[in-house]
Design an enzyme around this catalytic site. Structure first.
Site, PDB file in Angstrom:
ATOM      1  N   CYS A 154       0.848  -1.193   0.000  1.00 35.04           N
ATOM      2  CA  CYS A 154       0.000   0.000   0.000  1.00 35.04           C
ATOM      3  C   CYS A 154       0.882   1.240   0.000  1.00 35.04           C
ATOM      4  O   CYS A 154       1.959   1.261   0.591  1.00 35.04           O
ATOM      5  CB  CYS A 154      -0.887  -0.022   1.242  1.00 35.04           C
ATOM      6  SG  CYS A 154      -1.895   1.445   1.439  1.00 35.04           S
ATOM      7  N   SER A 158       0.531   3.836   1.653  1.00 35.94           N
ATOM      8  CA  SER A 158       0.749   4.338   3.014  1.00 35.94           C
ATOM      9  C   SER A 158       2.007   3.726   3.630  1.00 35.94           C
ATOM     10  O   SER A 158       2.716   4.381   4.393  1.00 35.94           O
ATOM     11  CB  SER A 158      -0.449   4.021   3.903  1.00 35.94           C
ATOM     12  OG  SER A 158      -1.634   4.386   3.242  1.00 35.94           O
ATOM     13  N   HIS A 181       5.009   5.781   2.678  1.00 35.04           N
ATOM     14  CA  HIS A 181       5.220   7.017   3.438  1.00 35.04           C
ATOM     15  C   HIS A 181       6.095   6.761   4.663  1.00 35.04           C
ATOM     16  O   HIS A 181       6.955   7.566   4.997  1.00 35.04           O
ATOM     17  CB  HIS A 181       3.882   7.611   3.887  1.00 35.04           C
ATOM     18  CG  HIS A 181       3.060   8.177   2.767  1.00 35.04           C
ATOM     19  ND1 HIS A 181       3.540   9.162   1.937  1.00 35.04           N
ATOM     20  CD2 HIS A 181       1.809   7.902   2.349  1.00 35.04           C
ATOM     21  CE1 HIS A 181       2.604   9.464   1.055  1.00 35.04           C
ATOM     22  NE2 HIS A 181       1.540   8.703   1.278  1.00 35.04           N
ATOM     23  N   HIS A 198      -0.142  -3.821   6.056  1.00 29.94           N
ATOM     24  CA  HIS A 198      -1.407  -3.700   6.779  1.00 29.94           C
ATOM     25  C   HIS A 198      -2.601  -4.094   5.916  1.00 29.94           C
ATOM     26  O   HIS A 198      -3.724  -3.726   6.233  1.00 29.94           O
ATOM     27  CB  HIS A 198      -1.584  -2.262   7.282  1.00 29.94           C
ATOM     28  CG  HIS A 198      -1.604  -1.263   6.176  1.00 29.94           C
ATOM     29  ND1 HIS A 198      -0.476  -0.624   5.728  1.00 29.94           N
ATOM     30  CD2 HIS A 198      -2.609  -0.823   5.390  1.00 29.94           C
ATOM     31  CE1 HIS A 198      -0.791   0.170   4.728  1.00 29.94           C
ATOM     32  NE2 HIS A 198      -2.088   0.063   4.487  1.00 29.94           N
ATOM     33  N   CYS A 250      -7.437  -2.931   2.873  1.00 33.31           N
ATOM     34  CA  CYS A 250      -7.149  -1.489   2.902  1.00 33.31           C
ATOM     35  C   CYS A 250      -7.646  -0.795   1.640  1.00 33.31           C
ATOM     36  O   CYS A 250      -8.582  -0.013   1.680  1.00 33.31           O
ATOM     37  CB  CYS A 250      -5.663  -1.214   3.117  1.00 33.31           C
ATOM     38  SG  CYS A 250      -5.282   0.551   3.140  1.00 33.31           S
TER      39      CYS A 250
HETATM   40 ZN   LIG Z   1      -3.193   0.990   3.116  1.00 33.29          ZN
END
Ligand SMILES: [Zn+2]
Ligand SMILES: [Zn+2]
Length: 363
Positions: free
Chosen positions: A38, A40, A43, A59, A164
């Protein structure tokens, strides 16, 4: 067990041997089957969002329950589950008012004095869990409120991306926009989240679904998933094109990138009374706004963290949509890779030309 550990931001993840604790009363031990990569995660890996280190990212996972704590009643060993980072406490103001995606998780983490869930084999040094999950690992030890049981016939690699990306994109349409059949939608950014939003808009009966992305390959995928029109998001006149083709702008604009320019574009393509929904994780100093005329035109702007999900209800519904052939997860997943290829997977993500990479673990 093997896990991919973030030791330093900006450096590749290191595959290490970790030990995992025994389930506490409300915890579930899961054999991870698959985990999506993902944006995220990136990041944290690049350090634009801080996190205590070392830590195991990941996740967006699905797996099989191996053991449950003494108080767990909703699942048992052998059950197939999807994890979700929206761990909910069940008793805070957000949980009891039906906005559990806003819950900060309360007591779903191990407290001070309790043994850490993850440690380095040998040295015994604690390794931080990321977003309650740490799914780039052969096993996960998580709170029972961070996962949900699903139909055992659902393929687990496709179930993982529901955890997600698909929950965020579809939740934006179903939960945050509450799309009414016939309304028009523009989706800005056609990665995993954006493609899921396009597909969900089609499922919800949107009148017109306009997919905006700079990459022609991704605009093609969006058409497969239900986009009626596509626009090059970096074209000088991108906003004007959307306004033109909808006779004044869209009812809903969904931003699924996490960049200032794409959030601004979401506001620019709204029709009178329209709503812009920002899903992406923007750099922390970014701001999106409505001008005086936007406000006088009844336009609205909202965040929708994780698609404002109620995941114990939403995830099994999304699984059902896939099983009935409505939700096209096969198009959203671009490739399946082993854990050892996790860094190459993120390199590919940075280039931005494909949809989702999913780690599939050896069983
Ligand atoms: Zn995610
Ligand atoms: Zn809560």
């Amino acid at each position: 067990m093997k896990a991919a550990v973030l030791v330093q931001p900006g450096q590749p993840l290191a595959i290490e041997e970790l030990s995992i604790a025994k389930p506490g009363p409300h915890e579930v031990l899961i054999r991870t089957s698959a985990c999506g990569l993902c944006h995220s995660d990136l990041h944290f890996i690049e350090g634009t969002y801080p996190h205590p280190l070392p830590a195991v990212p990941g996740h967006e996972a699905a797996g099989v329950v191996e053991a449950v704590g003494s108080e767990v009643r909703t699942m048992k060993p052998g059950d197939h589950v999807v994890s979700c980072l929206s761990a909910f406490c069940g008793h805070c103001e957000f949980c009891v008012t039906g906005r559990m995606a806003l819950c900060l998780g309360g007591d779903t983490r191990r407290g001070p004095g309790e043994a850490p869930r993850l440690t380095r084999s040998g040295s015994g040094e604690a390794v931080n869990q990321m977003l309650n999950l740490s799914a780039f690992a052969e096993q996960m030890l998580i709170h029972e409120h961070a996962c949900v049981r699903i139909d055992p016939d659902m393929p687990l690699d496709r179930a993982a991306v529901i955890g997600c990306a698909v929950t965020t994109g579809a939740g934006a349409v179903f939960n945050a926009c509450k799309l009414v059949p016939g309304e028009t939608v523009a989706v800005i950014g056609c990665g995993g989240v954006g493609l899921a939003a396009v597909n969900a808009a089609k499922i919800a009966g949107a009148g017109r679904v306009i997919a905006c992305d700079p990459m022609p390959e991704k605009r093609k995928l969006a058409e497969v998933l239900g986009a009626t029109d596509t626009v090059d998001a970096l074209a000088e006149d991108a906003a004007a094109q959307v306004v033109e083709m909808t006779g004044g702008g869209v009812d809903h604009a969904i931003e699924a990138v996490g960049r200032q320019a794409s959030a601004d574009l979401a506001v620019k393509v709204l029709r009178r009374g329209g709503t812009a929904t920002i899903l992406g994780m923007m750099p922390l100093d970014c701001k999106v706004g409505l001008g005086a005329m936007d406000l006088l035109s009844g336009k609205k702007l909202q965040g929708a963290i994780m698609g404002m999900n109620r995941f114990p209800v939403d995830l099994p519904r999304l699984v059902d949509f896939y099983m009935r052939g409505l939700l096209d997860l096969d198009t959203i997943i671009a490739e399946r890779i082993p854990l050892s290829a996790v860094n190459e997977g993120f390199e590919k993500m940075k280039k931005g030309d494909s949809a989702r990479s999913v780690i599939v673990f050896d069983q």
